[in-house]
Design an enzyme around this catalytic site. Structure first.
Site, PDB file in Angstrom:
ATOM      1  N   HIS A  79      61.636 -21.842 127.733  1.00 52.96           N
ATOM      2  CA  HIS A  79      60.992 -21.666 125.919  1.00 52.96           C
ATOM      3  C   HIS A  79      62.012 -22.526 124.841  1.00 52.96           C
ATOM      4  O   HIS A  79      61.757 -22.070 124.276  1.00 52.96           O
ATOM      5  CB  HIS A  79      59.713 -21.083 125.925  1.00 52.96           C
ATOM      6  CG  HIS A  79      59.357 -20.735 127.276  1.00 52.96           C
ATOM      7  ND1 HIS A  79      57.353 -21.072 127.469  1.00 52.96           N
ATOM      8  CD2 HIS A  79      59.204 -19.849 127.616  1.00 52.96           C
ATOM      9  CE1 HIS A  79      56.731 -21.032 128.740  1.00 52.96           C
ATOM     10  NE2 HIS A  79      57.851 -19.757 128.902  1.00 52.96           N
ATOM     11  N   SER A  97      80.395 -38.370 109.098  1.00 53.39           N
ATOM     12  CA  SER A  97      78.981 -38.877 108.774  1.00 53.39           C
ATOM     13  C   SER A  97      80.020 -39.649 107.191  1.00 53.39           C
ATOM     14  O   SER A  97      81.012 -39.616 107.003  1.00 53.39           O
ATOM     15  CB  SER A  97      78.223 -37.464 108.053  1.00 53.39           C
ATOM     16  OG  SER A  97      77.901 -38.545 106.754  1.00 53.39           O
ATOM     17  N   LYS A 138      80.864 -33.364 108.491  1.00 52.38           N
ATOM     18  CA  LYS A 138      79.714 -33.626 109.827  1.00 52.38           C
ATOM     19  C   LYS A 138      80.964 -33.682 110.895  1.00 52.38           C
ATOM     20  O   LYS A 138      81.890 -33.848 110.690  1.00 52.38           O
ATOM     21  CB  LYS A 138      78.877 -34.169 109.296  1.00 52.38           C
ATOM     22  CG  LYS A 138      77.453 -33.963 108.445  1.00 52.38           C
ATOM     23  CD  LYS A 138      77.396 -33.192 108.842  1.00 52.38           C
ATOM     24  CE  LYS A 138      76.564 -33.333 109.866  1.00 52.38           C
ATOM     25  NZ  LYS A 138      75.066 -34.358 109.825  1.00 52.38           N
ATOM     26  N   GLU A 183      73.948 -37.690 121.804  1.00 50.96           N
ATOM     27  CA  GLU A 183      73.142 -38.097 121.149  1.00 50.96           C
ATOM     28  C   GLU A 183      72.342 -39.616 121.414  1.00 50.96           C
ATOM     29  O   GLU A 183      71.918 -40.136 121.627  1.00 50.96           O
ATOM     30  CB  GLU A 183      73.556 -38.794 119.720  1.00 50.96           C
ATOM     31  CG  GLU A 183      72.345 -36.932 119.292  1.00 50.96           C
ATOM     32  CD  GLU A 183      73.524 -37.085 117.663  1.00 50.96           C
ATOM     33  OE1 GLU A 183      72.394 -36.273 116.890  1.00 50.96           O
ATOM     34  OE2 GLU A 183      74.143 -37.659 117.422  1.00 50.96           O
TER      35      GLU A 183
END
Ligand code: ARG
Length: 458
Positions: free
Chosen positions: A155, A276, A282, A289
């Site tokens: 979980h 970024s 970043k 992804e």
């Protein structure tokens, strides 16, 4: 006038030509198409359907068409409809009327089915090898960092201490099954449709075993109608790819979470991360992804292939022309994703300190106390409840388990009075105790690593 319009009084409408053309997608399998034609022509020459001289001229012409297609000096057009007709047209332009004999005892229905299976016969082993390389990257990572302690999650809540190696194996095994699934699929699709013709076979004395053999297939497809109508080979391979992508997507999600500032367990190699356009600090986990995103495409391809075929009467229907866009994209996307993930694991920086820090004083060692009580004859449910109370006390008093003293422990269950708290609450000792078959103990991790290495070698 197109080669196929003898019975028509009218040209195909230009927009229909464009709509009906599969040239773009077909170009992926242009070598397979030429190879299929070469095998067919050779067999026609051997069986006397064509003269050996004609077969020879056709073979030479086909090699020229192949060279021209690769060089870009011959560019098929929409009016050709597909790669099969484009090759035949160019062949006939190059070698004259003898080129028109090539299509004896075959149809585009068996031709396209052959091209696709031949493409699979060549590409699926590459995908299997890429999966083996990814598993190998995980195993190398286990060699290096496998003994790192970390919380095992359920979980996405800390559950129990485990070794990083244990978790990486839980990724390596599914990928190994994926490789097996592709190998199984290959056993089934390794059958040649060539010579099935439109669906009924032919009266010409062809030798389908010969062409199958020459193209590297184990055997011809048994039934000529099945040979042209079936697409379960594409569905099966794409189903296997979709499962691979779902596995990669879960792995990617984990890497994304682990590389967040909140976890900071791993750092992606700069070569697989991007910055970024606005936020200078970043370091985004784009490789992971993208893999997660591309999994949607492959799952979608499986859906396309299933829905496309559902409800089609036997045998060939033009709907089937749509199969390749989904199939080629799925296999290529899966291959690329598997390969990228291997690179990601090779370049990943594992922050052992951060992994292990996550366990210090963590209640994830509570199971150790409950297990200890159970080993002393306390019913596990009673132990579970007592330790649950202890964890609540820790929560309420802002203490952590590693600050637990004997008296407090005993106040939750008398049997804890003489418990070896220090060992019980040591996460490394906790993992070392889990020597049950498949448990997180290092000996079990190593046993599995050896099995996976043996599997990769066979
Ligand atoms: N371009 C067609 C396809 O991709 C080849 C088979 C055409 N057969 C036919 N009966 N129209 O499926």
């Amino acid at each position: 006038m197109s080669l196929l319009r003898g019975r028509f009084g009218q040209q195909t409408k230009v927009d229909m030509e464009r709509f009906g053309s599969s040239i773009d997608v077909d170009l992926v399998m242009l070598d397979e198409d030429i190879d299929g034609s070469l095998a067919h022509a050779a067999m026609l020459g051997e069986t006397g359907v064509l003269s050996p001289a004609d077969a020879e001229v056709i073979a030479e012409g086909l090699e020229s068409v192949r060279a021209e297609l690769h060089a870009g000096s011959f560019v098929p057009r929409d009016a050709d409809e597909d790669i099969h007709m484009a090759v035949e047209r160019r062949l006939t332009e190059l070698v004259g009327d003898v080129g028109k004999k090539l299509h004896t005892a075959r149809s585009r229905n068996d031709q396209v089915a052959t091209d696709v299976r031949l493409w699979l016969l060549r590409q699926v082993p590459r995908l299997e090898a890429a999966l083996a390389a990814l598993v190998d990257a995980l195993l190398e990572r286990i060699d290096r960092d496998g003994e790192t302690l970390m919380p095992g999650y359920t979980h996405l809540q800390r559950g129990q201490p485990i070794l990083l190696g244990h978790q990486l194996l839980a990724h390596a095994w599914p990928l190994t099954r994926d490789r097996g699934r592709l190998r199984d699929a290959r056993r089934r699709f390794d059958r040649c449709p060539l010579g099935a013709c439109a669906m009924a076979g032919t009266a010409h004395p062809i030798d389908r075993h010969r062409t199958a053999d020459q193209l590297g297939f184990s055997a011809p497809v048994e039934n000529a109608m099945d040979a042209v109508a079936a697409r379960d080979h594409a569905q099966e391979v794409v189903a296997a790819c979709a499962i691979v992508m779902v596995h990669l997507s879960r792995m990617a999600e984990e890497l994304i979470v682990w590389s967040s500032s909140e976890f900071d367990f791993v750092r992606l190699d700069e070569g697989y991360a991007t910055g970024s356009s606005i936020m200078p600090q970043k370091r985004n986990p784009d490789a992971a992804e993208l893999v997660r995103g591309k999994s949607g495409r492959v799952v979608g391809a499986l859906n396309s292939l299933l829905v496309m075929v559902k409800g089609l009467p036997l045998a060939y229907n033009r709907d089937l022309q749509e199969d390749r866009a989904a199939l080629f994209d799925a296999v290529t996307t899966t291959f690329d994703s598997v390969s990228i993930m291997a690179g990601v694991w090779q370049g990943l920086a594992v922050r052992k300190d951060r992994f292990e820090q996550a366990l210090v004083g963590d209640p994830s060692l509570a199971t150790e106390l409950a297990d200890h009580l159970a080993s002393r004859g306390v019913p596990f449910r009673e132990a579970h409840e007592a330790i649950g109370g202890l964890v609540r006390w820790c929560d309420e008093t802002g203490r952590s388990l590693d600050q637990l003293d004997r008296e407090t422990a005993a106040s939750f269950h008398p049997t804890l009075a003489d418990a070896p708290l220090e060992t019980l609450l040591d996460p490394r000792a906790a993992t070392a105790r889990r020597t049950s078959f498949g448990g997180t103990a290092w000996s079990e991790v190593q046993r599995q690593v050896a099995l996976l290495r043996a599997d990769a070698a066979d």
